[in-house]
Design a protein around this motif. Sequence first.
Motif, PDB file in Angstrom:
ATOM      1  N   TRP A 153      -4.964   5.771  -3.473  1.00 29.53           N
ATOM      2  CA  TRP A 153      -4.440   6.274  -2.198  1.00 29.53           C
ATOM      3  C   TRP A 153      -4.292   7.789  -2.174  1.00 29.53           C
ATOM      4  CZ3 TRP A 153      -4.595   2.890   1.591  1.00 29.53           C
ATOM      5  CH2 TRP A 153      -4.529   1.525   1.285  1.00 29.53           C
ATOM      6  N   GLY A 154      -4.684   8.460  -3.245  1.00 32.89           N
ATOM      7  CA  GLY A 154      -4.695   9.918  -3.259  1.00 32.89           C
ATOM      8  C   GLY A 154      -3.488  10.515  -3.940  1.00 32.89           C
ATOM      9  N   ALA A 155      -3.586  11.841  -4.190  1.00 32.33           N
ATOM     10  CA  ALA A 155      -2.530  12.563  -4.916  1.00 32.33           C
ATOM     11  C   ALA A 155      -1.468  13.130  -3.994  1.00 32.33           C
ATOM     12  CB  ALA A 155      -3.150  13.701  -5.733  1.00 32.33           C
ATOM     13  N   GLY A 156      -1.680  13.075  -2.694  1.00 33.60           N
ATOM     14  CA  GLY A 156      -0.695  13.609  -1.751  1.00 33.60           C
ATOM     15  C   GLY A 156      -1.242  13.604  -0.340  1.00 33.60           C
ATOM     16  N   TYR A 157      -0.362  13.381   0.639  1.00 30.77           N
ATOM     17  CA  TYR A 157      -0.767  13.347   2.041  1.00 30.77           C
ATOM     18  C   TYR A 157      -0.108  14.505   2.774  1.00 30.77           C
ATOM     19  CZ  TYR A 157      -1.338  11.731   6.853  1.00 30.77           C
ATOM     20  OH  TYR A 157      -1.656  11.651   8.188  1.00 30.77           O
ATOM     21  N   ALA A 158      -0.924  15.268   3.528  1.00 30.54           N
ATOM     22  CA  ALA A 158      -0.404  16.416   4.283  1.00 30.54           C
ATOM     23  C   ALA A 158      -0.873  16.385   5.731  1.00 30.54           C
ATOM     24  CB  ALA A 158      -0.839  17.717   3.602  1.00 30.54           C
ATOM     25  N   GLY A 159      -1.187  15.194   6.243  1.00 28.54           N
ATOM     26  CA  GLY A 159      -1.585  15.070   7.640  1.00 28.54           C
ATOM     27  C   GLY A 159      -3.067  15.217   7.886  1.00 28.54           C
ATOM     28  N   ALA A 174       0.856  -1.194   0.000  1.00 26.57           N
ATOM     29  CA  ALA A 174       0.000   0.000   0.000  1.00 26.57           C
ATOM     30  C   ALA A 174       0.888   1.239   0.000  1.00 26.57           C
ATOM     31  CB  ALA A 174      -0.921  -0.003   1.213  1.00 26.57           C
ATOM     32  N   ILE A 175       0.306   2.387  -0.325  1.00 29.11           N
ATOM     33  CA  ILE A 175       1.100   3.614  -0.480  1.00 29.11           C
ATOM     34  C   ILE A 175       0.488   4.755   0.330  1.00 29.11           C
ATOM     35  CG2 ILE A 175       2.090   5.258  -2.127  1.00 29.11           C
ATOM     36  CD1 ILE A 175       1.600   3.152  -4.325  1.00 29.11           C
ATOM     37  N   LEU A 176       1.350   5.467   1.062  1.00 32.66           N
ATOM     38  CA  LEU A 176       0.973   6.744   1.670  1.00 32.66           C
ATOM     39  C   LEU A 176       1.770   7.820   0.936  1.00 32.66           C
ATOM     40  CD1 LEU A 176      -0.696   8.134   3.867  1.00 32.66           C
ATOM     41  CD2 LEU A 176       1.274   7.954   5.375  1.00 32.66           C
ATOM     42  N   PRO A 177       1.128   8.604   0.039  1.00 35.07           N
ATOM     43  CA  PRO A 177       1.878   9.472  -0.892  1.00 35.07           C
ATOM     44  C   PRO A 177       2.484  10.699  -0.225  1.00 35.07           C
ATOM     45  CG  PRO A 177      -0.490   9.787  -1.179  1.00 35.07           C
ATOM     46  CD  PRO A 177      -0.332   8.683  -0.177  1.00 35.07           C
ATOM     47  N   LEU A 178       3.824  10.742  -0.184  1.00 35.44           N
ATOM     48  CA  LEU A 178       4.543  11.893   0.378  1.00 35.44           C
ATOM     49  C   LEU A 178       5.386  12.604  -0.670  1.00 35.44           C
ATOM     50  CD1 LEU A 178       5.871  10.402   3.760  1.00 35.44           C
ATOM     51  CD2 LEU A 178       3.705  11.545   3.319  1.00 35.44           C
ATOM     52  N   GLY A 179       5.378  12.114  -1.914  1.00 33.09           N
ATOM     53  CA  GLY A 179       6.217  12.693  -2.960  1.00 33.09           C
ATOM     54  C   GLY A 179       5.582  13.895  -3.624  1.00 33.09           C
ATOM     55  N   THR A 180       6.100  14.248  -4.804  1.00 30.59           N
ATOM     56  CA  THR A 180       5.611  15.416  -5.551  1.00 30.59           C
ATOM     57  C   THR A 180       4.521  15.035  -6.536  1.00 30.59           C
ATOM     58  OG1 THR A 180       7.792  16.446  -5.350  1.00 30.59           O
ATOM     59  CG2 THR A 180       6.299  17.350  -7.006  1.00 30.59           C
ATOM     60  N   GLY A 181       4.762  14.015  -7.368  1.00 33.16           N
ATOM     61  CA  GLY A 181       3.786  13.624  -8.380  1.00 33.16           C
ATOM     62  C   GLY A 181       2.750  12.640  -7.867  1.00 33.16           C
ATOM     63  N   ASN A 182       3.217  11.527  -7.287  1.00 34.72           N
ATOM     64  CA  ASN A 182       2.351  10.499  -6.679  1.00 34.72           C
ATOM     65  C   ASN A 182       1.324   9.923  -7.666  1.00 34.72           C
ATOM     66  OD1 ASN A 182       3.557  11.005  -4.048  1.00 34.72           O
ATOM     67  ND2 ASN A 182       2.300  12.844  -3.975  1.00 34.72           N
ATOM     68  N   ASP A 183       1.730   9.710  -8.913  1.00 36.81           N
ATOM     69  CA  ASP A 183       0.787   9.211  -9.917  1.00 36.81           C
ATOM     70  C   ASP A 183       0.403   7.750  -9.664  1.00 36.81           C
ATOM     71  OD1 ASP A 183       0.486  11.502 -11.692  1.00 36.81           O
ATOM     72  OD2 ASP A 183       2.606  11.237 -12.102  1.00 36.81           O
TER      73      ASP A 183
END
Length: 566
Positions: free
Chosen positions: A317-323, A301-310
Motif C-alpha cells: 500500500w506504499g510508504a506514505g500517502y500525501a493526496g 487494507a491500509i492507507l498509510p498516513l503515519g511516519t514509518g508505515n512499514d
Amino acid sequence: TGSRSGNPSSVVADWSLVFWTLCAVILPVLITLWCSFQRSRRQVLIRDIFRKSKHDWHYTDLFGQPSYCCVCAQHILQGAFCNCCGLRVSEGCLKKADQLFLCKEIMMRSNGGAHGSMPHHWIRGNVPLCSCCMICKQQCGTQPKLCDYRCVWCQCTVHDECMMDCLKTEECTFGEFRDLIIPPYYLSTINQMRKDKRTNYENVVPYCRKHWMPIIILANTRSGNNMGETLLGEFKILLNPVQVFDLSNITPAKALQLCTLLPCNAVRVLVCGGDGTVGWVLDAIDEMKIKGQERYIPQVAILPLGTGNDLSNTLGWGAGYAGEVPVEQILRNVTEADGIKLDRWKVQVTNKGYYNLRKPKVFTMNNYFSIGPDALMALNFHSHREKTPSLFSSRIINKAVYFFYGTKDCLVQECKDLNKKVELELDGERIELPSLEGIIVLNIGYWGGGCRLWEGMGDEPYPLARHDDGLLEVVGVHGSFHCAQIQVKLANPVRLGQAHTVRLILKSSKMPMQVDGEPWAQGPCTVTITHKTHALMLYHSGEQTDDEASSMSEQDHVREQTDEDV
C-alpha cells in the motif's frame, strides 16, 4: 517661556495634539476589540447552527475551486460546505440551507426501502470538475454560475436543460461503487428486522447480491501528516456516512460492530493511519474473535498516513500517502486487493527480582521488536512528542527529529556493549552474540521507514523474510551509524537467525525497548516472543519499486525450486 505658557492659543494647540494622539492610539484598539468581539459572536452563532443541523457542516476561509451558494446562487470565496452531501453555502444562508435541503439519509425513514431501491438525490451546482452529463455526455459545470445537478449517491451529473421529471423519480444505481456502499434502505430493513427479533438477513437486498463487499473506513485524524480530516469528508461524499468513522470520536471495537449486520466474510476495512492505528484495529478484531464473532471478521487494507508505515509498505500500500492518488482510485484498489494472512506475535516482558509481584507486561507485535539504538530514537521521539504534540504534525518534521536523535546516538553510544548485557535464545538454542549495540526481531520485510533489513545489500543468499510463515527474523546492529548504512544499502545487518520462538534475557542495567514503535525504558527482565494468531489482511499488487520487484522474483524462484524438489 513665561509669555508662551500664558498664551491661550498654545495651550489649546497642546491639548489638541494630546487629544488627536489619544484618538490615534485608542481608536484602532477599540476597532480591533469590536471586530474580535463580532468575530467571536459570529463563530458562536455558526457553531450553534452546525450543532443543531443535520448536515455535517465545516467552515472554510477559502474554497479550493470556484463555488456558488446553493441558496442565493452568488459566487462565494468562503463559507460552509457539507462533508456528506457536498452542499456549499455562504455564511448568511446557513439557516435557510438547513430548511431547504436534506442531507444524505443514512437510513430511510419510510417503508419504501423494503422494495430494495431508492430514487436519486439531486443537488444543484458545484459539480466536480471534468464531470459529464449522463444524458448528452457533454461536460458539466462549465458555466460561471450555479448550474447543473449531481446525485449525492451515484455521483451522476446532469445539465439543467437535460434534467427531466423522469430523472427525479428514477431509481438510483449507486454508481461505480455500488458494491461498496451500504444503502439506506438496507439499514432501515435490518433495523425493522431486529425490532421483530429476526436475524435472517440473507434475503435482504443487497445482502443476497453475489459481489457485494461493503467497506468500512476507519480514519485516525491525528496520524502523521493530519490528512485524516480531509479523507473523512471525501469518503463520506462517495459512500454512506454511516460507513465512515473518525477514531478520535469512536473506538475501533465499537465501529466494527457494524460488521455483524453485514454478510459474513465479505466486509473490507480501510484503515487510514499509521502502523499504530492498524495495530489498534487488529486488536479490536481479536476481541471480536473472543466474543464469538469470528464469522464477521473483515479483511483489512491500509492507507498509510503515519511516519514509518512499514506494515503498509510490506503489504503493497506504499510508504506514505500525501493526496497524490484520488479517493476513487483508493476504493478501486481496495476492491481489487487480494486476501492474505499476517502473523501476529505475543511479546511477554517479565521483570526480574525476588519480590516482583507485578503481572508480566504483554504486547501484540505486528512489525518488529527491538532493543538498542532504534528503540532509543523512538523513546526520545515519543517523549518529545508528548511534551509538544503540536510540533509533530508533518511526516517530514517527524523524520527530521528521528535523524537528529540518530545522529546524537552516533556520538554518545548509550547502548554500547549490549552483547554483554543480554542473552539470546532462538527456539531454545542459545546464540553467541558478537559485539552489538542493538537486536531487532522482525515479522515483516520492511523496517525503519522503508528499509528491507533482513535482505540488507542483497549480495548474500539468505532465505527471504515472509509475514505469514510463522518465523521471525533476528538481526543485530553495531549502532545508529550502522543502521543508517543499512538503510542506504552500504552495509548488511548481523543476521543471527530465524526462529518460531525468541527469548531475550536482559541481565543488568536499564535499556530502551520498543514494540511496533511504542517505546519504553526497561530494567532487567525476560522477553519471550511466541506466535499468537493470524490477521486477515489485503495485499495491493499495484506499482512496485525495484526492490519489491526483485524480492518478488526471488520469492517466485524459491517457490519454483521447492516445487521441483517436491
